[in-house]
Write an enzyme that holds these catalytic residues in place. Structure first.
Site, PDB file in Angstrom:
ATOM      1  N   ASP A  13     -32.133 -45.896  13.161  1.00 35.01           N
ATOM      2  CA  ASP A  13     -33.144 -46.538  13.999  1.00 35.01           C
ATOM      3  C   ASP A  13     -34.503 -46.187  13.403  1.00 35.01           C
ATOM      4  O   ASP A  13     -35.165 -45.243  13.833  1.00 35.01           O
ATOM      5  CB  ASP A  13     -33.046 -46.045  15.446  1.00 35.01           C
ATOM      6  CG  ASP A  13     -34.096 -46.695  16.341  1.00 35.01           C
ATOM      7  OD1 ASP A  13     -34.443 -47.874  16.101  1.00 35.01           O
ATOM      8  OD2 ASP A  13     -34.575 -46.026  17.274  1.00 35.01           O
ATOM      9  N   GLU A  73     -30.281 -51.477  13.320  1.00 34.83           N
ATOM     10  CA  GLU A  73     -30.733 -52.532  14.214  1.00 34.83           C
ATOM     11  C   GLU A  73     -31.757 -53.391  13.488  1.00 34.83           C
ATOM     12  O   GLU A  73     -32.613 -52.873  12.772  1.00 34.83           O
ATOM     13  CB  GLU A  73     -31.357 -51.890  15.456  1.00 34.83           C
ATOM     14  CG  GLU A  73     -31.767 -52.863  16.517  1.00 34.83           C
ATOM     15  CD  GLU A  73     -32.307 -52.166  17.752  1.00 34.83           C
ATOM     16  OE1 GLU A  73     -33.492 -52.387  18.065  1.00 34.83           O
ATOM     17  OE2 GLU A  73     -31.556 -51.403  18.384  1.00 34.83           O
ATOM     18  N   ASP A 145     -34.395 -42.255  20.009  1.00 38.32           N
ATOM     19  CA  ASP A 145     -34.212 -42.771  18.650  1.00 38.32           C
ATOM     20  C   ASP A 145     -32.827 -42.420  18.108  1.00 38.32           C
ATOM     21  O   ASP A 145     -32.191 -43.233  17.439  1.00 38.32           O
ATOM     22  CB  ASP A 145     -35.298 -42.221  17.725  1.00 38.32           C
ATOM     23  CG  ASP A 145     -36.691 -42.617  18.191  1.00 38.32           C
ATOM     24  OD1 ASP A 145     -36.956 -43.828  18.272  1.00 38.32           O
ATOM     25  OD2 ASP A 145     -37.491 -41.723  18.490  1.00 38.32           O
TER      26      ASP A 145
END
Length: 169
Positions: A13, A73, A145
């Site tokens: 992330d 992502e 995170d």
């Protein structure tokens, strides 16, 4: 190059101030937490130094854990162009470390990651965190995170399972 024989997935992330990471493996159909945390770059004097910290930290994680693949992502498009650019550069630093190690990277939309874990693409972060803890059977609480990175790794493992079940390549 890292050892990639253990089937570990590195979830990332990326962020310019904090980059979450989560390493997950599947053994006998059970998902296991390997490691998770956050690389913080705020102590760096300038933005290029922050990117260097991200690259180096991801390279060290790859060297230490030998993941087979990487899951990340897709970038959230911000209304603030400068913020979006910095996020893209942080993502690029992390993915460059993966490329140097010869790892394949799989990108997923945030809604796909949420759907994979919670059953709805509109899930709240707290719901995702709850399901990450349940799926990985861990009691430890992680920074947002790190949880997002673990969610990306679990999503990829779920997608691989579906691919195997469907007989697709």
């Amino acid at each position: 190059m890292a050892n990639t024989g253990d089937g570990i997935i590195l979830g990332l992330d990326p962020g310019s101030r904090a980059t979450g990471y989560g390493l997950v493996r599947e053994r006998s159909g059970v998902l296991e937490l390997v490691d998770a945390g956050v690389v913080r770059t705020t102590s760096q004097p300038d933005f290029p130094s922050r990117l260097g910290v991200i690259f180096t930290a991801v390279a060290e994680l790859i060297q230490r854990h030998g993941p087979a693949e990487v899951s990340v992502e897709n970038v959230f498009v911000s209304k603030n162009a400068a913020t979006a650019l910095k996020l893209g550069q942080a993502r690029g630093a992390a993915l460059a470390a993966c490329a140097v190690a010869g790892l394949s990277v799989h990108s997923y939309e945030p809604t796909v990651i949420k759907q994979s874990l919670v059953g709805t693409g509109r899930a709240e972060k707290s719901q995702v965190a709850f399901m990450v803890a349940r799926v990985l059977a861990c009691r430890e609480t992680f920074a947002v995170d790190a949880t997002d990175a673990l969610a990306a790794a679990v999503c990829h493992l779920n997608q691989r399972r579906l691919t195997r079940l469907c007989g697709a390549r």
